[in-house]
Motif scaffolding. Structure first.
Motif, PDB file in Angstrom:
ATOM      1  N   GLN A  21      -0.305  -8.189  -2.357  1.00 64.97           N
ATOM      2  CA  GLN A  21      -1.056  -6.979  -2.690  1.00 64.97           C
ATOM      3  C   GLN A  21      -2.326  -7.253  -3.485  1.00 64.97           C
ATOM      4  O   GLN A  21      -3.383  -6.686  -3.200  1.00 64.97           O
ATOM      5  CB  GLN A  21      -0.160  -5.997  -3.450  1.00 64.97           C
ATOM      6  N   GLN A  22      -2.235  -8.110  -4.488  1.00 65.76           N
ATOM      7  CA  GLN A  22      -3.418  -8.361  -5.305  1.00 65.76           C
ATOM      8  C   GLN A  22      -4.519  -9.019  -4.484  1.00 65.76           C
ATOM      9  O   GLN A  22      -5.714  -8.767  -4.710  1.00 65.76           O
ATOM     10  CB  GLN A  22      -3.060  -9.236  -6.508  1.00 65.76           C
ATOM     11  N   HIS A  23      -4.155  -9.836  -3.495  1.00 66.40           N
ATOM     12  CA  HIS A  23      -5.156 -10.496  -2.657  1.00 66.40           C
ATOM     13  C   HIS A  23      -5.725  -9.525  -1.613  1.00 66.40           C
ATOM     14  O   HIS A  23      -6.885  -9.655  -1.211  1.00 66.40           O
ATOM     15  CB  HIS A  23      -4.533 -11.718  -1.978  1.00 66.40           C
TER      16      HIS A  23
ATOM     17  N   TYR B  10       4.807  -7.827  -2.747  1.00 67.86           N
ATOM     18  CA  TYR B  10       4.595  -8.394  -4.073  1.00 67.86           C
ATOM     19  C   TYR B  10       3.946  -9.769  -4.036  1.00 67.86           C
ATOM     20  O   TYR B  10       3.493 -10.271  -5.062  1.00 67.86           O
ATOM     21  CB  TYR B  10       5.904  -8.440  -4.873  1.00 67.86           C
TER      22      TYR B  10
ATOM     23  N   GLN C 235      -6.148  -6.340  -2.281  1.00 66.50           N
ATOM     24  CA  GLN C 235      -7.050  -5.493  -3.070  1.00 66.50           C
ATOM     25  C   GLN C 235      -8.359  -6.198  -3.395  1.00 66.50           C
ATOM     26  O   GLN C 235      -9.422  -5.565  -3.451  1.00 66.50           O
ATOM     27  CB  GLN C 235      -6.346  -5.061  -4.358  1.00 66.50           C
ATOM     28  N   SER C 236      -8.293  -7.509  -3.587  1.00 63.47           N
ATOM     29  CA  SER C 236      -9.513  -8.264  -3.907  1.00 63.47           C
ATOM     30  C   SER C 236     -10.333  -8.604  -2.670  1.00 63.47           C
ATOM     31  O   SER C 236     -11.483  -9.049  -2.787  1.00 63.47           O
ATOM     32  CB  SER C 236      -9.149  -9.558  -4.639  1.00 63.47           C
TER      33      SER C 236
END
Length: 288
Positions: free
Chosen positions: A240-242, A237, A244-245
């Motif tokens: 993950q967003q980093h 958590y 994916q980017s």
């Protein structure tokens, strides 16, 4: 016929007294005694030692009590379940959770829960310290990883995965580690522990790491990794967003450690209230 005397037997066993059992059941002592005698005759076994001063269970009585208590608890639970279907949960819930996971995952779900169950009041305290639920009056705690407190009841809500990551800029400058032994050549961004968790040849393995930066904040460690200051290991958590980017690159996938549990912990209580049970079930259904 099969159930006759069971309630009387349990009351006597728990109160160690025919008189006290009769008072709590609002029946005569003679009736309690008759039911116990009939039960012993039917089972062909002595359930109690009786003296003028004390009533205590025999060895056979202790075994029989354990099973009878479970049966009566099950009947009580079944009755409550039917009753709960006809009423909405209400009242106060006091819970605790880790700071970051609570902010990002738990409290938003509780907000959604309260939109559906408007009669429930929630008080949440976020802390990375494990509080004493009983002494401090908590109904529920969310805990991560391996559990150590066996005196509590636990329900698994989900799981989390730890990832080792670094920015493309760091990897271009310092190279990419492909084995655990290469980590000692890299700048590792440290949290509260001096080691990272991995799995090698099917076995869990803790690898001691070092670096020139240590924070007790996952967000600060992510920021350091994004700015190329080193390699970091953090739960999904955070990163993950980093990933994916493309801002962070995942490393050492072949050595990734086993997933860790996300748990709801509550005091051992066979009469778990409807609002707590409903909230725990809601979290289990919605945690990804």
């Amino acid at each position: 016929m099969q159930w006759e005397g069971i309630s009387e037997f349990v009351y006597v066993a728990e109160n160690e007294s025919f008189t006290q059992a009769s008072k709590k059941m609002a029946i005569s002592t003679a009736q309690v005694s008759r039911q116990i005698s009939a039960l012993e005759k039917r089972l062909n076994v002595k359930l109690f030692y009786r003296t003028t001063r004390k009533v205590s269970l025999t060895e056979e009585g202790r075994v029989f009590y354990q099973h009878c208590r479970s049966v009566l608890d099950g009947l009580d639970e079944a009755e409550r379940a039917i009753t709960n279907l006809q009423s909405r949960p209400q009242g106060k819930v006091k819970l605790t959770a880790p700071v970051t996971y609570g902010e990002r995952q738990i409290l938003p779900l509780i907000n959604d829960f309260m939109l559906q169950y408007t009669d429930v009041e929630v008080s949440a305290y976020l802390s990375n310290q494990q509080v004493d639920l009983v002494d401090e009056g908590y109904d529920l705690a969310i805990r991560l990883g391996k559990l150590s407190d066996s005196s509590m009841m636990a329900k698994k809500l989900g799981k989390r995965t730890n990832y080792v990551c670094a920015s493309p800029a760091y990897l271009e400058k310092y190279g990419t580690p492909h084995s655990l032994s290469e980590l000692d050549k890299h700048r590792c961004l440290l949290g509260t522990l001096d080691y990272w968790r991995f799995s090698e040849a099917g076995k869990e393995k803790n690898i001691r790491v070092s670096g020139n930066l240590r924070y007790n904040s996952g967000f600060a460690l992510v920021d350091a990794a994004l700015k190329g200051l080193g390699i970091v290991q953090l739960p999904d958590y955070y990163v993950q967003q980093h990933q994916q980017s493309g801002e962070l690159v995942t490393l050492l996938d072949n050595y990734r450690g086993p997933d860790e549990g996300i748990w709801a912990i509550y005091p051992h209580n066979r009469h778990l209230s409807p609002k707590i049970r409903l909230l725990v079930d809601y979290l289990a259904q919605h945690i990804v």
